[in-house]
Design a protein around this motif. Sequence first.
Motif, PDB file in Angstrom:
ATOM      1  N   ASN A 174      55.295  -5.158  25.442  1.00  0.00           N
ATOM      2  CA  ASN A 174      56.216  -5.280  24.319  1.00  0.00           C
ATOM      3  C   ASN A 174      57.661  -5.019  24.722  1.00  0.00           C
ATOM      4  O   ASN A 174      57.942  -4.234  25.624  1.00  0.00           O
ATOM      5  CB  ASN A 174      55.818  -4.369  23.153  1.00  0.00           C
ATOM      6  N   ASN A 175      58.562  -5.703  24.046  1.00  0.00           N
ATOM      7  CA  ASN A 175      59.994  -5.527  24.222  1.00  0.00           C
ATOM      8  C   ASN A 175      60.378  -4.096  23.827  1.00  0.00           C
ATOM      9  O   ASN A 175      59.710  -3.466  23.018  1.00  0.00           O
ATOM     10  CB  ASN A 175      60.707  -6.546  23.314  1.00  0.00           C
ATOM     11  N   GLU A 176      61.487  -3.592  24.355  1.00  0.00           N
ATOM     12  CA  GLU A 176      61.892  -2.217  24.117  1.00  0.00           C
ATOM     13  C   GLU A 176      62.571  -1.986  22.765  1.00  0.00           C
ATOM     14  O   GLU A 176      62.858  -0.844  22.397  1.00  0.00           O
ATOM     15  CB  GLU A 176      62.868  -1.762  25.206  1.00  0.00           C
ATOM     16  N   THR A 180      59.643  -4.152  18.028  1.00  0.00           N
ATOM     17  CA  THR A 180      58.609  -4.629  18.933  1.00  0.00           C
ATOM     18  C   THR A 180      57.841  -3.476  19.564  1.00  0.00           C
ATOM     19  O   THR A 180      56.645  -3.593  19.839  1.00  0.00           O
ATOM     20  CB  THR A 180      59.226  -5.525  20.019  1.00  0.00           C
ATOM     21  N   THR A 181      58.497  -2.354  19.772  1.00  0.00           N
ATOM     22  CA  THR A 181      57.793  -1.155  20.224  1.00  0.00           C
ATOM     23  C   THR A 181      56.799  -0.711  19.162  1.00  0.00           C
ATOM     24  O   THR A 181      55.679  -0.279  19.469  1.00  0.00           O
ATOM     25  CB  THR A 181      58.781  -0.020  20.520  1.00  0.00           C
ATOM     26  N   GLY A 184      53.814  -2.846  19.510  1.00  0.00           N
ATOM     27  CA  GLY A 184      53.029  -2.466  20.682  1.00  0.00           C
ATOM     28  C   GLY A 184      52.203  -1.219  20.437  1.00  0.00           C
ATOM     29  O   GLY A 184      51.014  -1.162  20.781  1.00  0.00           O
ATOM     30  N   ASP A 185      52.819  -0.207  19.846  1.00  0.00           N
ATOM     31  CA  ASP A 185      52.102   1.032  19.530  1.00  0.00           C
ATOM     32  C   ASP A 185      50.989   0.777  18.521  1.00  0.00           C
ATOM     33  O   ASP A 185      49.898   1.355  18.608  1.00  0.00           O
ATOM     34  CB  ASP A 185      53.073   2.073  18.977  1.00  0.00           C
ATOM     35  N   HIS A 201      49.770  -0.845  29.194  1.00  0.00           N
ATOM     36  CA  HIS A 201      50.696  -0.889  28.065  1.00  0.00           C
ATOM     37  C   HIS A 201      52.094  -0.681  28.620  1.00  0.00           C
ATOM     38  O   HIS A 201      52.477   0.428  28.964  1.00  0.00           O
ATOM     39  CB  HIS A 201      50.365   0.175  27.017  1.00  0.00           C
ATOM     40  N   GLU A 202      52.837  -1.775  28.747  1.00  0.00           N
ATOM     41  CA  GLU A 202      54.148  -1.732  29.377  1.00  0.00           C
ATOM     42  C   GLU A 202      55.238  -2.206  28.411  1.00  0.00           C
ATOM     43  O   GLU A 202      55.026  -3.115  27.606  1.00  0.00           O
ATOM     44  CB  GLU A 202      54.169  -2.647  30.605  1.00  0.00           C
ATOM     45  N   THR A 203      56.400  -1.544  28.523  1.00  0.00           N
ATOM     46  CA  THR A 203      57.568  -1.935  27.743  1.00  0.00           C
ATOM     47  C   THR A 203      58.613  -2.534  28.690  1.00  0.00           C
ATOM     48  O   THR A 203      58.870  -1.978  29.755  1.00  0.00           O
ATOM     49  CB  THR A 203      58.174  -0.721  27.014  1.00  0.00           C
ATOM     50  N   TYR A 204      59.195  -3.657  28.305  1.00  0.00           N
ATOM     51  CA  TYR A 204      60.196  -4.304  29.162  1.00  0.00           C
ATOM     52  C   TYR A 204      61.546  -4.366  28.441  1.00  0.00           C
ATOM     53  O   TYR A 204      61.623  -4.281  27.209  1.00  0.00           O
ATOM     54  CB  TYR A 204      59.745  -5.701  29.578  1.00  0.00           C
TER      55      TYR A 204
END
Length: 223
Positions: A174-176, A180-181, A184-185, A201-204
């Motif tokens: 997910n985007n930071e 979008t976070t 993702g969560d 589970h990565e944030t970009y």
Amino acid sequence: MLVDLVKKAALAATISIGFGSAAFAQSGDPIVFGGVLPLTGWGADAGEYNRRGYELWEKQVNAAGGLLDRPVEVKIYDDASDPTTTARLYERLITEDEVDVLLAPWSDDMTMPATTVAEKYGKPMVTGGATLDAIWARGYQHVNGLLPSSYDYVGVPMRFIAEMDGIKTVAILNNELTYTTGFGDAAAKNAEELGLEVVMHETYGADTTDFTALLTKARSANP
């Protein structure tokens, strides 16, 4: 007083849609609706869609005779996709412009500070683009929303995925940005409840254009 105005305005809007311009004859000062949107910056595309929607509503309501025998006026400021600016401009709408009703911003990133200002001054706000669970966890009395929470929003596709044969693990990217976070969560929480293992589970960064490294890592995780 303002809550009563909003209720009457909503009723009048419903009546005006049903009966057309004969329902009201505009007179007196306009009812001013003020909002802040990202007309520039990363949220500009969605912000422009929202602006067009608000202005179309203004045009249609006035063509139908207005609300409460009065015309409506929409006042929009640009926050340049910056949440700090969002909060400052909502303060301006309330304390300097003295608008009658607040129109919501777009995205959780801007809605979070906007709703804090609305609650501070006791101004009702109905959000049309906010899903972040944290917005509603604060127990505010003057903020309502039209969309489901991030948890429910993501829950529908997650349940669909969980029902597919052979799906046991998932990778989440997910985007930071705040909204979008939140998605993702919410996806991670839904996955855990559905018995799916989150293997990544990565944030970009918001300005990322090359996803090669992330996708390589996801492939290695073999979701």
